[in-house]
Design a protein around this motif. Structure first.
Motif, short mmCIF file in Angstrom:
data_model
loop_
_atom_site.label_atom_id
_atom_site.label_comp_id
_atom_site.label_asym_id
_atom_site.label_seq_id
_atom_site.Cartn_x
_atom_site.Cartn_y
_atom_site.Cartn_z
N THR A 111 -68.76 84.83 69.50
CA THR A 111 -69.99 84.45 70.20
C THR A 111 -70.48 83.09 69.72
OG1 THR A 111 -70.59 86.77 70.49
CG2 THR A 111 -72.36 85.16 70.72
N ARG A 112 -70.45 82.87 68.40
CA ARG A 112 -70.88 81.56 67.88
C ARG A 112 -69.97 80.44 68.39
NH1 ARG A 112 -71.59 84.62 63.35
NH2 ARG A 112 -69.65 83.90 62.41
N MET A 113 -68.67 80.68 68.44
CA MET A 113 -67.75 79.65 68.94
C MET A 113 -68.03 79.32 70.40
SD MET A 113 -64.00 80.37 67.16
CE MET A 113 -63.48 81.18 68.61
N VAL A 114 -68.26 80.34 71.20
CA VAL A 114 -68.52 80.11 72.63
C VAL A 114 -69.85 79.36 72.80
CG1 VAL A 114 -69.03 81.26 74.82
CG2 VAL A 114 -67.11 82.02 73.44
N ILE A 115 -70.87 79.74 72.05
CA ILE A 115 -72.16 79.05 72.15
C ILE A 115 -72.00 77.58 71.77
CG2 ILE A 115 -74.45 78.84 71.08
CD1 ILE A 115 -74.54 81.91 71.01
N ASN A 116 -71.29 77.30 70.70
CA ASN A 116 -71.10 75.92 70.25
C ASN A 116 -70.31 75.09 71.26
OD1 ASN A 116 -72.53 76.34 67.89
ND2 ASN A 116 -70.71 76.79 66.69
N ARG A 117 -69.34 75.71 71.90
CA ARG A 117 -68.47 74.95 72.79
C ARG A 117 -68.98 74.88 74.23
NH1 ARG A 117 -62.14 74.30 72.65
NH2 ARG A 117 -61.92 73.22 74.61
N PHE A 118 -69.51 76.00 74.75
CA PHE A 118 -69.85 76.06 76.17
C PHE A 118 -71.33 76.23 76.46
CE2 PHE A 118 -65.48 77.70 75.82
CZ PHE A 118 -64.82 76.73 76.57
N GLY A 119 -72.14 76.46 75.45
CA GLY A 119 -73.57 76.57 75.69
C GLY A 119 -74.10 77.99 75.58
N GLU A 120 -75.42 78.05 75.66
CA GLU A 120 -76.13 79.32 75.43
C GLU A 120 -75.82 80.37 76.49
OE1 GLU A 120 -78.29 81.68 73.06
OE2 GLU A 120 -78.00 79.55 72.63
N SER A 121 -75.75 79.98 77.76
CA SER A 121 -75.52 80.98 78.81
C SER A 121 -74.13 81.60 78.69
CB SER A 121 -75.73 80.38 80.21
OG SER A 121 -74.80 79.34 80.44
N ALA A 122 -73.15 80.79 78.33
CA ALA A 122 -71.80 81.33 78.13
C ALA A 122 -71.78 82.25 76.90
CB ALA A 122 -70.79 80.20 77.94
N GLY A 123 -72.57 81.92 75.90
CA GLY A 123 -72.68 82.77 74.72
C GLY A 123 -73.30 84.12 75.06
N GLU A 124 -74.31 84.10 75.93
CA GLU A 124 -74.91 85.37 76.35
C GLU A 124 -73.92 86.22 77.13
OE1 GLU A 124 -78.56 84.72 78.47
OE2 GLU A 124 -79.41 83.53 76.85
N ALA A 125 -73.12 85.58 77.99
CA ALA A 125 -72.10 86.31 78.73
C ALA A 125 -71.07 86.91 77.78
CB ALA A 125 -71.42 85.40 79.75
N THR A 126 -70.72 86.16 76.76
CA THR A 126 -69.77 86.66 75.77
C THR A 126 -70.35 87.85 75.02
OG1 THR A 126 -68.87 84.43 75.49
CG2 THR A 126 -68.39 86.01 73.75
N GLU A 127 -71.62 87.77 74.67
CA GLU A 127 -72.28 88.90 74.02
C GLU A 127 -72.24 90.14 74.91
OE1 GLU A 127 -76.21 88.27 72.47
OE2 GLU A 127 -75.67 86.32 71.66
N ASP A 128 -72.50 89.94 76.20
CA ASP A 128 -72.47 91.08 77.13
C ASP A 128 -71.08 91.69 77.22
OD1 ASP A 128 -75.15 90.68 77.63
OD2 ASP A 128 -74.82 89.59 79.53
N VAL A 129 -70.06 90.85 77.28
CA VAL A 129 -68.68 91.35 77.35
C VAL A 129 -68.33 92.13 76.09
CG1 VAL A 129 -66.25 90.66 77.36
CG2 VAL A 129 -67.84 89.61 78.97
N PHE A 130 -68.65 91.56 74.94
CA PHE A 130 -68.34 92.26 73.69
C PHE A 130 -69.14 93.56 73.55
CE2 PHE A 130 -66.40 88.31 72.00
CZ PHE A 130 -65.22 88.87 71.53
N SER A 131 -70.37 93.56 74.03
CA SER A 131 -71.16 94.79 73.99
C SER A 131 -70.52 95.87 74.85
CB SER A 131 -72.59 94.53 74.46
OG SER A 131 -73.26 93.72 73.55
N THR A 132 -70.07 95.48 76.04
CA THR A 132 -69.42 96.43 76.94
C THR A 132 -68.14 96.97 76.32
OG1 THR A 132 -70.33 95.29 78.86
CG2 THR A 132 -68.43 96.74 79.24
N VAL A 133 -67.34 96.10 75.75
CA VAL A 133 -66.09 96.52 75.10
C VAL A 133 -66.40 97.46 73.93
CG1 VAL A 133 -64.12 95.73 73.74
CG2 VAL A 133 -64.74 94.53 75.83
N GLY A 134 -67.43 97.14 73.17
CA GLY A 134 -67.81 98.00 72.06
C GLY A 134 -68.24 99.38 72.50
N HIS A 135 -69.01 99.44 73.59
CA HIS A 135 -69.45 100.74 74.11
C HIS A 135 -68.27 101.55 74.64
CE1 HIS A 135 -73.62 99.93 73.44
NE2 HIS A 135 -73.64 98.89 74.25
N VAL A 136 -67.36 100.88 75.35
CA VAL A 136 -66.18 101.59 75.87
C VAL A 136 -65.32 102.10 74.72
CG1 VAL A 136 -64.01 101.26 77.13
CG2 VAL A 136 -66.14 100.39 78.08
#
Length: 93
Positions: free
Chosen positions: A37-62
């Motif tokens: 998440t930190r890498m994505v935020i640093n490279r692509f910005g805050e909105s991409a970081g939020e999307a990454t957080e959502d994806v990882f949260s979904t994967v974690g729940h599954v």
């Protein structure tokens, strides 16, 4: 030790190992989640970081749900139980 105690101790040992694996999986996932998440935020910005957080949260729940289903299935129907039931059904036919 009587056979029942040996079986109970074996089941307890397996549960201890599964609990340790679950804790290690959660810790590794958490570290990976944070770093990615930190890498994505640093490279692509805050909105991409939020999307990454959502994806990882979904994967974690599954993953957590799958693990729980695995544990419940093992508790309700041990692997040998289904095989024995199938063998007995074939013999009775």
């Amino acid at each position: 030790m009587v056979p029942g105690e040996v079986l109970l101790a074996s089941v307890d040992a397996v549960n201890t190992v599964l609990d340790a694996l679950e804790a290690a999986e959660k810790q590794a996932f958490s570290a990976t989640y944070g770093a990615a998440t930190r890498m994505v935020i640093n490279r692509f910005g805050e909105s991409a970081g939020e999307a990454t957080e959502d994806v990882f949260s979904t994967v974690g729940h599954v993953t957590g749900t799958t693990w729980n289903i695995f544990k419940i299935r093992k508790t309700i129907a041990p692997p040998g139980l289904l095989k024995n039931a199938a063998k007995n059904t074939n013999r009775n036919s």
